[in-house]
Design a protein around this motif. Sequence first.
Motif, PDB file in Angstrom:
ATOM      1  N   VAL A  87      -2.827   4.928   6.543  1.00  0.00           N
ATOM      2  CA  VAL A  87      -2.506   3.497   6.441  1.00  0.00           C
ATOM      3  C   VAL A  87      -1.965   3.148   5.055  1.00  0.00           C
ATOM      4  O   VAL A  87      -0.950   2.443   4.927  1.00  0.00           O
ATOM      5  N   GLU A  88      -2.631   3.633   3.999  1.00  0.00           N
ATOM      6  CA  GLU A  88      -2.200   3.274   2.646  1.00  0.00           C
ATOM      7  C   GLU A  88      -0.834   3.888   2.305  1.00  0.00           C
ATOM      8  O   GLU A  88       0.006   3.232   1.675  1.00  0.00           O
ATOM      9  N   CYS A  89      -0.606   5.130   2.729  1.00  0.00           N
ATOM     10  CA  CYS A  89       0.684   5.751   2.433  1.00  0.00           C
ATOM     11  C   CYS A  89       1.812   5.072   3.211  1.00  0.00           C
ATOM     12  O   CYS A  89       2.918   4.905   2.689  1.00  0.00           O
ATOM     13  N   HIS A  90       1.524   4.663   4.426  1.00  0.00           N
ATOM     14  CA  HIS A  90       2.525   3.920   5.201  1.00  0.00           C
ATOM     15  C   HIS A  90       2.877   2.620   4.484  1.00  0.00           C
ATOM     16  O   HIS A  90       4.052   2.245   4.386  1.00  0.00           O
ATOM     17  N   ALA A  91       1.864   1.935   3.976  1.00  0.00           N
ATOM     18  CA  ALA A  91       2.098   0.673   3.265  1.00  0.00           C
ATOM     19  C   ALA A  91       2.958   0.893   2.027  1.00  0.00           C
ATOM     20  O   ALA A  91       3.901   0.128   1.765  1.00  0.00           O
ATOM     21  N   VAL A  92       2.662   1.937   1.267  1.00  0.00           N
ATOM     22  CA  VAL A  92       3.416   2.170   0.029  1.00  0.00           C
ATOM     23  C   VAL A  92       4.858   2.558   0.333  1.00  0.00           C
ATOM     24  O   VAL A  92       5.781   2.147  -0.385  1.00  0.00           O
ATOM     25  N   ILE A  95       6.551  -0.632   0.872  1.00  0.00           N
ATOM     26  CA  ILE A  95       6.673  -1.412  -0.363  1.00  0.00           C
ATOM     27  C   ILE A  95       7.807  -0.883  -1.245  1.00  0.00           C
ATOM     28  O   ILE A  95       8.626  -1.659  -1.752  1.00  0.00           O
ATOM     29  N   VAL A  96       7.864   0.438  -1.436  1.00  0.00           N
ATOM     30  CA  VAL A  96       8.885   0.979  -2.344  1.00  0.00           C
ATOM     31  C   VAL A  96      10.283   0.848  -1.748  1.00  0.00           C
ATOM     32  O   VAL A  96      11.284   0.921  -2.482  1.00  0.00           O
ATOM     33  N   ALA A  97      10.369   0.650  -0.441  1.00  0.00           N
ATOM     34  CA  ALA A  97      11.673   0.410   0.186  1.00  0.00           C
ATOM     35  C   ALA A  97      12.163  -1.008  -0.078  1.00  0.00           C
ATOM     36  O   ALA A  97      13.326  -1.326   0.210  1.00  0.00           O
ATOM     37  N   ARG A  98      11.293  -1.839  -0.639  1.00  0.00           N
ATOM     38  CA  ARG A  98      11.649  -3.226  -0.983  1.00  0.00           C
ATOM     39  C   ARG A  98      11.347  -3.422  -2.472  1.00  0.00           C
ATOM     40  O   ARG A  98      10.273  -3.907  -2.828  1.00  0.00           O
ATOM     41  N   GLU A 137      -2.281  -4.777   2.409  1.00  0.00           N
ATOM     42  CA  GLU A 137      -1.785  -6.118   2.726  1.00  0.00           C
ATOM     43  C   GLU A 137      -0.326  -6.298   2.319  1.00  0.00           C
ATOM     44  O   GLU A 137       0.401  -7.080   2.941  1.00  0.00           O
ATOM     45  N   ALA A 138       0.109  -5.567   1.296  1.00  0.00           N
ATOM     46  CA  ALA A 138       1.500  -5.668   0.855  1.00  0.00           C
ATOM     47  C   ALA A 138       2.449  -4.887   1.764  1.00  0.00           C
ATOM     48  O   ALA A 138       3.667  -4.973   1.610  1.00  0.00           O
ATOM     49  N   GLY A 139       1.891  -4.144   2.720  1.00  0.00           N
ATOM     50  CA  GLY A 139       2.712  -3.278   3.567  1.00  0.00           C
ATOM     51  C   GLY A 139       3.325  -3.933   4.781  1.00  0.00           C
ATOM     52  O   GLY A 139       4.001  -3.267   5.568  1.00  0.00           O
ATOM     53  N   ARG A 140       3.034  -5.204   5.013  1.00  0.00           N
ATOM     54  CA  ARG A 140       3.690  -6.001   6.051  1.00  0.00           C
ATOM     55  C   ARG A 140       3.447  -5.506   7.487  1.00  0.00           C
ATOM     56  O   ARG A 140       4.295  -5.688   8.351  1.00  0.00           O
ATOM     57  N   ASN A 141       2.309  -4.911   7.745  1.00  0.00           N
ATOM     58  CA  ASN A 141       1.993  -4.517   9.122  1.00  0.00           C
ATOM     59  C   ASN A 141       0.623  -5.098   9.451  1.00  0.00           C
ATOM     60  O   ASN A 141      -0.401  -4.568   9.036  1.00  0.00           O
ATOM     61  N   SER A 142       0.610  -6.194  10.196  1.00  0.00           N
ATOM     62  CA  SER A 142      -0.631  -6.922  10.432  1.00  0.00           C
ATOM     63  C   SER A 142      -1.627  -6.119  11.262  1.00  0.00           C
ATOM     64  O   SER A 142      -2.844  -6.249  11.084  1.00  0.00           O
ATOM     65  N   ILE A 143      -1.134  -5.275  12.174  1.00  0.00           N
ATOM     66  CA  ILE A 143      -2.046  -4.471  12.994  1.00  0.00           C
ATOM     67  C   ILE A 143      -2.757  -3.441  12.129  1.00  0.00           C
ATOM     68  O   ILE A 143      -3.974  -3.250  12.229  1.00  0.00           O
ATOM     69  N   LEU A 144      -2.015  -2.781  11.248  1.00  0.00           N
ATOM     70  CA  LEU A 144      -2.641  -1.816  10.336  1.00  0.00           C
ATOM     71  C   LEU A 144      -3.573  -2.512   9.351  1.00  0.00           C
ATOM     72  O   LEU A 144      -4.614  -1.965   8.977  1.00  0.00           O
TER      73      LEU A 144
END
Length: 211
Positions: A87-92, A95-98, A137-144
């Motif tokens: 989950v955390e790696c998906h979020a990062v 994030i780095v893509a934006r 929370e910064a990863g923009r995926n509410s389900i995750l």
Amino acid sequence: MSKTYSAAERVYDEVKEAILTCELPGGELISEGEVAERCQVSRTPVREAFLRLAAEGWMRLYPKRGALIVPVGERESREVLEARLLVECHAVRDIVARPAAIGPLVDRLRANLALLEGASGDDFARIDTEFHQLIVEAGRNSILQDFFTSLGERRRRMTAASMHRDAGVTARIQRDHIALADAVAAGDADLFARLLREHLAGVHEVVEVDR
């Protein structure tokens, strides 16, 4: 009945908090009488609270003997850590893509680090949990995000257990969090993933965390 229910709720809250903070460590056997005396209630609300905690998997009941606090097993630890890594790696990666999202998150992470520096005990565990929550929370995926939040009690208990096992682990958490925040600031998702894997394995004494 309302008084009994209220007492049972209070006992449930107090005992669960003691489990999550490892004041009642895994493997310990407690009795209804001990808890009734501690909470200054009769055994009836204690019994109700124990049944609820057993249904949630926090304790195992043994008639006429008491309740065993269920330890965090090796399999559970590994599965929680693997889920966190995913989950955390998906979020990062998101994030780095934006690039515009990186600066605001890093500011929040460093504000969290400032709070962590002067914290101890359960406050430390709570702030540690918030650090990782900020990333998700910064990863923009509410389900995750909801899934990660659902792991909160397990995460908190595992961190408390690590702190009870080794007082020096708090210094490692602080160092690791600084490095993780720096990886986010650099926009390096691969470095973040490697550092997070090492962080989770080291803090929770799991030989390897990978998925």
